[in-house]
Structure formats: structure tokens, C-alpha cells
Scaffold this active site. Structure first.
Site, PDB file in Angstrom:
ATOM      1  N   ARG A 209       0.802  -1.229   0.000  1.00  0.00           N
ATOM      2  CA  ARG A 209       0.000   0.000   0.000  1.00  0.00           C
ATOM      3  C   ARG A 209       0.835   1.280   0.000  1.00  0.00           C
ATOM      4  O   ARG A 209       0.323   2.354  -0.250  1.00  0.00           O
ATOM      5  CB  ARG A 209      -0.959  -0.006   1.195  1.00  0.00           C
ATOM      6  CG  ARG A 209      -2.203  -0.825   0.925  1.00  0.00           C
ATOM      7  CD  ARG A 209      -3.140  -0.825   2.096  1.00  0.00           C
ATOM      8  NE  ARG A 209      -2.639  -1.625   3.198  1.00  0.00           N
ATOM      9  CZ  ARG A 209      -3.019  -1.471   4.453  1.00  0.00           C
ATOM     10  NH1 ARG A 209      -3.880  -0.531   4.779  1.00  0.00           N
ATOM     11  NH2 ARG A 209      -2.520  -2.244   5.407  1.00  0.00           N
TER      12      ARG A 209
ATOM     13  N   ASP B  85       7.493  -1.698  11.048  1.00  0.00           N
ATOM     14  CA  ASP B  85       6.685  -0.601  10.513  1.00  0.00           C
ATOM     15  C   ASP B  85       5.805   0.033  11.588  1.00  0.00           C
ATOM     16  O   ASP B  85       4.814   0.675  11.286  1.00  0.00           O
ATOM     17  CB  ASP B  85       5.834  -1.098   9.338  1.00  0.00           C
ATOM     18  CG  ASP B  85       4.899  -2.221   9.738  1.00  0.00           C
ATOM     19  OD1 ASP B  85       5.013  -2.735  10.866  1.00  0.00           O
ATOM     20  OD2 ASP B  85       4.033  -2.589   8.911  1.00  0.00           O
TER      21      ASP B  85
ATOM     22  N   GLY C 180      -6.196  -7.707  14.353  1.00  0.00           N
ATOM     23  CA  GLY C 180      -6.631  -8.915  15.039  1.00  0.00           C
ATOM     24  C   GLY C 180      -7.322  -8.548  16.354  1.00  0.00           C
ATOM     25  O   GLY C 180      -6.923  -7.596  17.018  1.00  0.00           O
TER      26      GLY C 180
ATOM     27  N   GLU D 249      -7.845 -13.093  13.797  1.00  0.00           N
ATOM     28  CA  GLU D 249      -7.644 -12.123  12.709  1.00  0.00           C
ATOM     29  C   GLU D 249      -8.999 -11.651  12.197  1.00  0.00           C
ATOM     30  O   GLU D 249      -9.955 -12.440  12.152  1.00  0.00           O
ATOM     31  CB  GLU D 249      -6.844 -12.770  11.569  1.00  0.00           C
ATOM     32  CG  GLU D 249      -5.404 -13.060  11.940  1.00  0.00           C
ATOM     33  CD  GLU D 249      -4.716 -11.838  12.519  1.00  0.00           C
ATOM     34  OE1 GLU D 249      -4.458 -10.889  11.764  1.00  0.00           O
ATOM     35  OE2 GLU D 249      -4.446 -11.805  13.737  1.00  0.00           O
TER      36      GLU D 249
ATOM     37  N   ALA E  72      41.826  43.492  -4.514  1.00  0.00           N
ATOM     38  CA  ALA E  72      40.581  43.034  -5.122  1.00  0.00           C
ATOM     39  C   ALA E  72      40.810  42.636  -6.571  1.00  0.00           C
ATOM     40  O   ALA E  72      41.654  43.193  -7.267  1.00  0.00           O
ATOM     41  CB  ALA E  72      39.543  44.142  -5.048  1.00  0.00           C
TER      42      ALA E  72
HETATM   43  C1  UD1 Z   1      -0.635  -8.693  12.444  1.00  0.00           C
HETATM   44  C2  UD1 Z   1      -1.361  -9.574  13.433  1.00  0.00           C
HETATM   45  C3  UD1 Z   1      -2.615  -8.867  13.901  1.00  0.00           C
HETATM   46  C4  UD1 Z   1      -2.270  -7.530  14.509  1.00  0.00           C
HETATM   47  C5  UD1 Z   1      -1.421  -6.720  13.539  1.00  0.00           C
HETATM   48  C6  UD1 Z   1      -0.888  -5.495  14.251  1.00  0.00           C
HETATM   49  C7  UD1 Z   1      -0.838 -11.783  12.673  1.00  0.00           C
HETATM   50  C8  UD1 Z   1      -1.343 -13.014  12.016  1.00  0.00           C
HETATM   51  N1  UD1 Z   1      -1.693 -10.812  12.800  1.00  0.00           N
HETATM   52  O1  UD1 Z   1      -1.503  -8.431  11.376  1.00  0.00           O
HETATM   53  O2  UD1 Z   1      -3.281  -9.658  14.868  1.00  0.00           O
HETATM   54  O3  UD1 Z   1      -3.443  -6.832  14.847  1.00  0.00           O
HETATM   55  O4  UD1 Z   1      -0.293  -7.472  13.089  1.00  0.00           O
HETATM   56  O5  UD1 Z   1      -0.225  -4.668  13.349  1.00  0.00           O
HETATM   57  O6  UD1 Z   1       0.289 -11.756  13.091  1.00  0.00           O
HETATM   58  N2  UD1 Z   1       5.773  -9.734   8.246  1.00  0.00           N
HETATM   59  C9  UD1 Z   1       6.876 -10.501   7.969  1.00  0.00           C
HETATM   60  N3  UD1 Z   1       6.732 -11.675   7.326  1.00  0.00           N
HETATM   61  C10 UD1 Z   1       5.497 -12.131   6.943  1.00  0.00           C
HETATM   62  C11 UD1 Z   1       4.365 -11.337   7.237  1.00  0.00           C
HETATM   63  C12 UD1 Z   1       4.544 -10.139   7.897  1.00  0.00           C
HETATM   64  O7  UD1 Z   1       8.018 -10.111   8.302  1.00  0.00           O
HETATM   65  O8  UD1 Z   1       5.433 -13.217   6.353  1.00  0.00           O
HETATM   66  C13 UD1 Z   1       5.971  -8.471   8.946  1.00  0.00           C
HETATM   67  C14 UD1 Z   1       5.486  -7.282   8.171  1.00  0.00           C
HETATM   68  O9  UD1 Z   1       6.529  -6.728   7.374  1.00  0.00           O
HETATM   69  C15 UD1 Z   1       5.069  -6.338   9.279  1.00  0.00           C
HETATM   70  C16 UD1 Z   1       4.652  -7.263  10.397  1.00  0.00           C
HETATM   71  O10 UD1 Z   1       5.204  -8.535  10.119  1.00  0.00           O
HETATM   72  O11 UD1 Z   1       6.175  -5.581   9.737  1.00  0.00           O
HETATM   73  C17 UD1 Z   1       3.140  -7.402  10.524  1.00  0.00           C
HETATM   74  O12 UD1 Z   1       2.634  -7.889   9.311  1.00  0.00           O
HETATM   75  P1  UD1 Z   1       1.289  -7.309   8.690  1.00  0.00           P
HETATM   76  O13 UD1 Z   1       0.952  -8.088   7.465  1.00  0.00           O
HETATM   77  O14 UD1 Z   1       1.339  -5.848   8.625  1.00  0.00           O
HETATM   78  O15 UD1 Z   1       0.283  -7.648   9.870  1.00  0.00           O
HETATM   79  P2  UD1 Z   1      -1.054  -8.438   9.814  1.00  0.00           P
HETATM   80  O16 UD1 Z   1      -0.809  -9.844   9.371  1.00  0.00           O
HETATM   81  O17 UD1 Z   1      -2.010  -7.659   9.069  1.00  0.00           O
END
Ligand code: UD1
Ligand code: MG
Length: 465
Positions: free
Chosen positions: A15, A111, A142, A157, A424
Site C-alpha cells: 500500500r 513498521d 486482530g 484475525e 581586489a
Molecule cells: C498482524 C497480526 C494482527 C495484529 C497486527 C498489528 C498476525 C497473524 N496478525 O496483522 O493480529 O493486529 O499485526 O499490526 O500476526 N511480516 C513478515 N513476514 C510475513 C508477514 C509479515 O516479516 O510473512 C511483517 C510485516 O513486514 C510487518 C509485520 O510482520 O512488519 C506485521 O505484518 P502485517 O501483514 O502488517 O500484519 P497483519 O498480518 O495484518
């Protein structure tokens, strides 16, 4: 402290619609990931950074922060490969965590930049803790379900939740502290049996919660807000700015127009500093007592002593400015500029790798690069150190109490002795000894009445044509 932090930063950040990995997008000049790393407490057993998308760029950035001494602990990098979920991100860390052997793991997201050092410090000292927030519109976060005594019961979630669960406003902030042995066991049992076909870290957290109580602590939502879009970035920056300005106001700093002033998290402002509208200060900056920073000025990675006056619209980067100096308006101090006390740099003067000793002055329109200028020396308007011959850079060394007349070119390498005087308009190509007068200009001719004679000749020529 036998805690190791794991920072999740492998996600794509779709995004943001950017070539830059999401965690390198800045908030007040510092990338989100640097905010997270700097909030880690000293004495941590290390931090493991989980990366994949844009890994080369992130690794290069982390290395530059390490060299700049900005990291509070050793940081190791794990490449997640194709990210299959937050649980998978932790699974790929198992070998690294086994070798570090922590008692506890604190998990943070790269992030989520504004979690305070106090909150992260508390998390890193907790046995089993989840940070949550209460949101009026909990959206895609979540949901946190608790036992009657407050312990964590379930994490659901949004995409997997029932209507009843979606109505819960307490959401998972994505920051946890958990005992490593219990978390490790839970990670090995994870499946991706859910709507998103991801390995959820949240399932592992709940599984640990079945073995030992996991406390749920509710934080200020600002501390756990994530940066997923440019809108989030702007909102986070505004929040950080408000927090930083309130802090410095409490410490005796005036912001004439807080709304247009940006001060980064590594800036230190002493008492009675006054920031005029539109000032931006980023990176490692120290501004001494009583400095006044003029409208529209940009300062990065620099130190200003006490009582410095920076007049409007200056750009100061990687420079040192001594106490009581006056700079600008419209001056540019570039990398390696080192001004001693009471130096004056006036309008349209550019300096680079320039050391000016006490009380030296260059008040108008000059370029001073690769040079050392002695105490009390006066550099006239339009003086240029010609430091570049097209291939190499050369130095100009000027002694104390020298007078360099206006519009002089100093063709480097060249040395001007103490007390010398340069007329100068000179082009100085050879060294000038101390106390000498040097002058290199075409002798002037004067013809009495010549102007009228010339004009009439010009008129006649016009009449003929
Ligand atoms: C996750 C939580 C959710 C919570 C939210 C808070 C899970 C399943 N869900 O949501 O309950 O409310 O964070 O922000 O954990 N990342 C990785 N590898 C991956 C996936 C993600 O490093 O395979 C990292 C992303 O870069 C990010 C962080 O993990 O920094 C969170 O991932 P993101 O996809 O934003 O969170 P959600 O899965 O939406
Ligand atoms: Mg996700």
C-alpha cells in the site's frame, strides 16, 4: 538481559506503492526501522531482523546505522524467503534464536515506529506479555479475547472473525514478549489453516497462553500505530512531531510556528533555542543554548555552539558552528565545515571542508572549499577557492588576519601567509608570504574626456547604418 528482540520487516508494504522498502520510509528524517531499533534497551542479547523484500537496501541501511553508532545492540539478519505469514517469519528465526539462546523473545514490527523506549523496555523485561490497544473502529486488526481474569484467551484475525468477535474493540498491537522455549514449541506446531493461508504468529502466542498466562496490556494507540500507507506516514509524522515539540517546549525551547517546524528524534535543543517558522532539523543535531534558527532553515547532522544566530533560509549539513557565530541569510554550510567561535558567514556563501578560525569573516557571495582560514581573516565579496582542476581537489591555506579583496580567485594549491593583503580582483596562483601585498590585475587606463569622444563615435556609426 537474556532477551532477544525479533523485528518483523519482511512484508512487501504494497500500500505504500513505493520502490523503497516500507521500513525505510522516514518519519521526521529517520526511517521507521531506525525508530524501532533505537527504542530497544541497552543490554539486550541482540536483535534479529527478519527481511525479504528489498533486503539489500535494508541491510545497507542497517550497516550505515551500525557504523554511525546508532544501534543499541548487535543486529543479525535473517532472510525469510517468500513471506508466508508472521508465524513463518518467526519459524525461520529458530536457528538464529537457538544459537543466541535467549530466555525470552520480544517481538516487534519494523513498521510500527512510535513505540516509546519506555514501553519497549518494559516489554523486554516481561515474561509473557501482549501489547494491545482499544480502538473505536478496530478495522483489520486482530481481535484480542481475554479470560475473565484478563489473561489472553484468543487472538482472531479480522478476516477469520465472526460478527460477534469483530465487535470487540481491543486489538492486537503485534508486540509480544514470550519465553523462548514455549514459543519455539508453539511455532513448530503452526498450520496455515485459515482464510489467508498464512502461518499466524498469533496462533503461536495463543498456544503459549495455554501453557503459561500471557498478560494483556493496553497502550496508547499512537504507540502501536503501523505505517501501511502514505496517509499513515503523514499521520505518524504529525504525531511524532507533536510529541517531540511538547518535549522541547517543556525544556525551554520556543517554536514560533510549531505547525511548520520539523524536529527529528535525534535532535538535542538546549535552553532558549528559538525556531522560526519553516525550520527543519534532522539527523544527529545538537543546538546550543540561546541559538536562534531563522525561517526556512534546514539543519542535518550538525552541531551549533551557544548563541549562534542562523538567519533565514540557510542549509547546514554535517557542519560544526562555533559559539556566537552568525550564519546567513541564504548561506550553505556543507559537509566538513568547521567554524570556530564568532565566525561570520554571510549571504550566498558556500563552505565545504572549510575550517575557519575564531572571528574569521566571509560576509558575501563566496565559495570556500577544501580550505583553512586563520583567525581574524576577512574574505571579501565574491572570493572563490578554485579547489578543483577537473580531476583532483586541492587545498587553500590562508593565515591569520589576512585581507582577501573582493572578487579574488585563489587557485589551489596555494598558501597565503599571516597578515597578507590581496588586492581586489586578483587571481592568485602562487603562494603569498606573510605580510606581503599581492595583486594580479590588468593595470587600469584612464583617458580624460574619452567617454564623450567614444559616445559621439558610436552615434555617428548608428547614423550611417
Ligand atoms: C498482524 C497480526 C494482527 C495484529 C497486527 C498489528 C498476525 C497473524 N496478525 O496483522 O493480529 O493486529 O499485526 O499490526 O500476526 N511480516 C513478515 N513476514 C510475513 C508477514 C509479515 O516479516 O510473512 C511483517 C510485516 O513486514 C510487518 C509485520 O510482520 O512488519 C506485521 O505484518 P502485517 O501483514 O502488517 O500484519 P497483519 O498480518 O495484518
Ligand atoms: Mg498481513
Amino acid at each position: 538481559m537474556s532477551t532477544v528482540a525479533v523485528i518483523l520487516a519482511a512484508g512487501l508494504g504494497t500500500r505504500m506503492k513505493s520502490r523503497l522498502p516500507k521500513v525505510l520510509h522516514p518519519i521526521l528524517g529517520d526511517p521507521s526501522l531506525l525508530w524501532v531499533l533505537r527504542a530497544l534497551p541497552a543490554g539486550l542479547g541482540g536483535a534479529v531482523l527478519v527481511l525479504h523484500h528489498g533486503i539489500e537496501q535494508v541491510v545497507a541501511a542497517v550497516e550505515s546505522w551500525r557504523q554511525a553508532g546508532l544501534l543499541p545492540c548487535p543486529v543479525s539478519i535473517v532472510d525469510q524467503g517468500e513471506p508466508l505469514g508472521t508465524g513463518h517469519a518467526l519459524q525461520v528465526c529458530i536457528p538464529e534464536l537457538d544459537s543466541l539462546g535467549p530466555a525470552r523473545v520480544a517481538i516487534l514490527c519494523g513498521d510500527v515506529p512510535l513505540t516509546s523506549a519506555a514501553t519497549v523496555g518494559h516489554l523486554c523485561q516481561s515474561e509473557a506479555l501482549l501489547l494491545a490497544m482499544d480502538l473505536p473502529s478496530p478495522g483489520a486488526y486482530g481481535r484480542v479475547l481475554q479470560h475473565p481474569d484478563g489473561r489472553l484467551a484468543e487472538l482472531v484475525e479480522a478476516k477469520d472473525a465472526t460478527a460477534e468477535q469483530l465487535a470487540v474493540r481491543r486489538v492486537n498491537g503485534g508486540a509480544y514478549a514470550l519465553p523462548w522455549p514455549a514459543l519455539r514449541r508453539a511455532l513448530l506446531g503452526l498450520t496455515n489453516d485459515n482464510t489467508q493461508r498464512e502461518y499466524y504468529l498469533t496462533d503461536a502466542v495463543v498456544a503459549v497462553g495455554r501453557e503459561i498466562p500471557v498478560t494483556v496490556e493496553v497502550c496508547d494507540p499512537e504507540e502501536l500505530a503501523g505505517m501501511n500507507s502514505r496517509q499513515d506516514q503523514a499521520t505518524l509524522q504529525a504525531a511524532a512531531q507533536r510529541r517531540i515539540q511538547l518535549h522541547w517546549m517543556t525544556e525551554g525551547v520556543s517554536f514560533l510556528h510549531p505547525g511548520s517546524t520539523l524536529v527529528g528524534p535525534r535532535v538535542i535543543l538546549e535552553r532558549d533555542v528559538l525556531l522560526e517558522p519553516g525550520v527543519r532539523i534532522e539527523g544527529s543535531v545538537h543546538i546550543g543554548d540561546g541559538c536562534r534558527i531563522g525561517q526556512g532553515t534546514l539543519i542535518t547532522d550538525s552541531t551549533l555552539g551557544e548563541g549562534v544566530e542562523v538567519r533565514p533560509y540557510c542549509v547546514i549539513e554535517r557542519a560544526q558552528v562555533g559559539a556566537g557565530s552568525k550564519v546567513g541569510p541564504f548561506a550553505r554550510l556543507r559537509e566538513g565545515t568547521d567554524l570556530a567561535e564568532g565566525v561570520h558567514i554571510g549571504n550566498f556563501v558556500e563552505t565545504k571542508k572549510a575550517k575557519l578560525h575564531r572571528g574569521a569573516k566571509a560576509n558575501h557571495l563566496a565559495y570556500l572549499g577544501d580550505t583553512e582560514i586563520g583567525a581574524g581573516t576577512n574574505i571579501g565579496a565574491g572570493v572563490i577557492t578554485c579547489n578543483y582542476d577537473g580531476v583532483n581537489k586541492h587545498r587553500t591555506t590562508i593565515g591569520q588576519n589576512v585581507f582577501v579583496g573582493s572578487d579574488t580567485q585563489l587557485v589551489a594549491p596555494v598558501v597565503i601567509g599571516d597578515g597578507a593583503l590581496i588586492g581586489a580582483g586578483s587571481t592568485i596562483t602562487a603562494d603569498v608570504p606573510a605580510d606581503a601585498v599581492a595583486l594580479s590585475r590588468t593595470p587600469q587606463t584612464v583617458r580624460e574626456g574619452g567617454a564623450s569622444r567614444l559616445r559621439s563615435r558610436q552615434k555617428n556609426r548608428t547614423a550611417l547604418s
